[in-house]
Write an enzyme that holds these catalytic residues in place. Structure first.
Site, PDB file in Angstrom:
ATOM      1  N   SER A  64       4.467  -3.336   4.753  1.00  0.00           N
ATOM      2  CA  SER A  64       3.323  -2.919   5.553  1.00  0.00           C
ATOM      3  C   SER A  64       3.794  -2.115   6.771  1.00  0.00           C
ATOM      4  O   SER A  64       4.556  -1.159   6.634  1.00  0.00           O
ATOM      5  CB  SER A  64       2.495  -4.159   5.947  1.00  0.00           C
ATOM      6  OG  SER A  64       1.256  -3.799   6.492  1.00  0.00           O
ATOM      7  N   GLU A 118       2.667   1.921  -1.984  1.00  0.00           N
ATOM      8  CA  GLU A 118       1.571   0.950  -2.059  1.00  0.00           C
ATOM      9  C   GLU A 118       0.741   1.051  -0.783  1.00  0.00           C
ATOM     10  O   GLU A 118       1.184   1.613   0.206  1.00  0.00           O
ATOM     11  CB  GLU A 118       2.121  -0.470  -2.232  1.00  0.00           C
ATOM     12  CG  GLU A 118       3.033  -0.957  -1.105  1.00  0.00           C
ATOM     13  CD  GLU A 118       2.304  -1.521   0.100  1.00  0.00           C
ATOM     14  OE1 GLU A 118       1.147  -1.970  -0.053  1.00  0.00           O
ATOM     15  OE2 GLU A 118       2.879  -1.492   1.201  1.00  0.00           O
ATOM     16  N   HIS A 149       0.543  -5.346  -0.984  1.00  0.00           N
ATOM     17  CA  HIS A 149      -0.251  -6.329  -0.244  1.00  0.00           C
ATOM     18  C   HIS A 149      -1.005  -7.259  -1.195  1.00  0.00           C
ATOM     19  O   HIS A 149      -2.229  -7.342  -1.173  1.00  0.00           O
ATOM     20  CB  HIS A 149      -1.254  -5.619   0.665  1.00  0.00           C
ATOM     21  CG  HIS A 149      -0.665  -4.950   1.856  1.00  0.00           C
ATOM     22  ND1 HIS A 149       0.093  -3.804   1.769  1.00  0.00           N
ATOM     23  CD2 HIS A 149      -0.729  -5.268   3.171  1.00  0.00           C
ATOM     24  CE1 HIS A 149       0.460  -3.435   2.993  1.00  0.00           C
ATOM     25  NE2 HIS A 149      -0.030  -4.306   3.844  1.00  0.00           N
TER      26      HIS A 149
END
Length: 304
Positions: free
Chosen positions: A106, A200, A270
């Site tokens: 992230s 992602e 995630h």
């Protein structure tokens, strides 16, 4: 057993119970968890002041001991504020001397890219304390793939992907798409050519994912790669206005603009279920109908 050293360079951990559960789970498995005070630290929306969060990162250069796993508590936002003041040469020197096994994803992608850009430092894109190890039920797939990556000098990840048949190899790099796009044109964007780029994201509508991928395309970054592998894009459901436009349709559009293979469907990102990937390692990618595989090597691992 291993020692986990916690860092919190990004957002305040809103789910304190999950983070504590993660610590308890690791300790119950026989691991030591140090620097736990970062879990409750808070300044506005951040996990502490700039100086505190910067000290988390710069302090890694002097962190004693071997077999140290460094794990981010959570993502959010905040790492971008630190990039200009991180002591990259000291961190790179530490990693060359006795590598820490640094893991997160992230927002943490920004720091992982900085390490890759400034010193070819391999880090692991994988689970974090609160969201993964602190989940009410730790996903066995996630746990198994985490230890597979950290314990084995060569390992393979397999999935049932979608895309053209291919076999290629190159440097594996990537992570969170929004963070990567935010680094274009900065000193912390690695200049990797002939690589395998894995991407992602979360809570981005398909058109926003497309827009970011097109930015990477127009900036010349995608055409310089050998292949692109797409992980999960949670929270990207189309709406009525899309009238049939979807993530899969967008992938097909992107494939029509690329001369390199784009393989989708990897459990990466995630989600409770995610693989752990060493960014900066050597990768061999193969895709045939019904089977995709990434074989990774050249990354640091835990000593026996």
């Amino acid at each position: 057993m291993s020692s986990f050293h916690l860092i919190a360079p990004s957002g305040y951990c809103i789910n304190q119970a999950a983070a504590r559960r993660g610590v308890s789970r690791l300790e119950a498995s026989g691991h030591q968890v140090t620097n736990q005070q970062v879990i409750s630290r808070r300044h506005q929306r951040f996990a502490g002041t700039e100086a505190e969060r910067l000290a988390d990162i710069n302090g890694l250069a002097q962190l004693p001991g071997e077999n140290q796993i460094v794990m981010a508590v959570r993502g959010g936002y905040g790492a971008s504020r630190l990039l200009a003041n991180i002591d990259w040469p000291s961190l790179v020197a530490r990693q060359q001397r006795s590598p820490l096994l640094i893991c997160g994803h992230s927002d943490f992608t920004a720091i992982q890219f900085g390490l890759l850009a400034t010193g070819n430092v391999v880090t692991f894109s994988g689970p974090m304390l609160a969201g993964n190890f602190g989940a009410e039920s730790l996903d066995p797939f996630t746990e198994e793939h985490f230890w597979r990556a950290l314990r084995h000098p060569t390992f393979t990840v397999e999935w049932n992907g979608d895309g053209p048949q291919c076999a290629t190899e190159g440097t594996l790099w990537g992570g969170n798409l929004a963070m990567i796009v935010s680094l274009i044109g900065t000193p912390w964007m690695p200049d990797i050519r002939d690589g395998i780029l894995v991407l992602e994201d979360i809570n981005e509508h398909p058109f926003r994912v497309e827009r970011m991928l097109l930015q990477l395309l127009h900036a010349g970054i995608l055409p310089r790669q050998r292949a692109i592998v797409l992980g999960s894009f949670s929270g990207s459901s189309p709406n009525d206005y899309d009238d049939g436009y979807s993530l899969d349709g967008m992938y097909d559009y992107l494939r029509s603009r690329l001369s390199i293979p784009l393989i989708s469907g990897l459990d990466f990102g995630h989600e409770p279920r995610t693989v752990t990937l060493p960014l900066g390692a050597r990768a061999q990618l193969s895709h045939n109908p019904g089977r995709s595989a990434l074989t990774l090597s050249g990354h640091p691992v835990l000593a026996e």
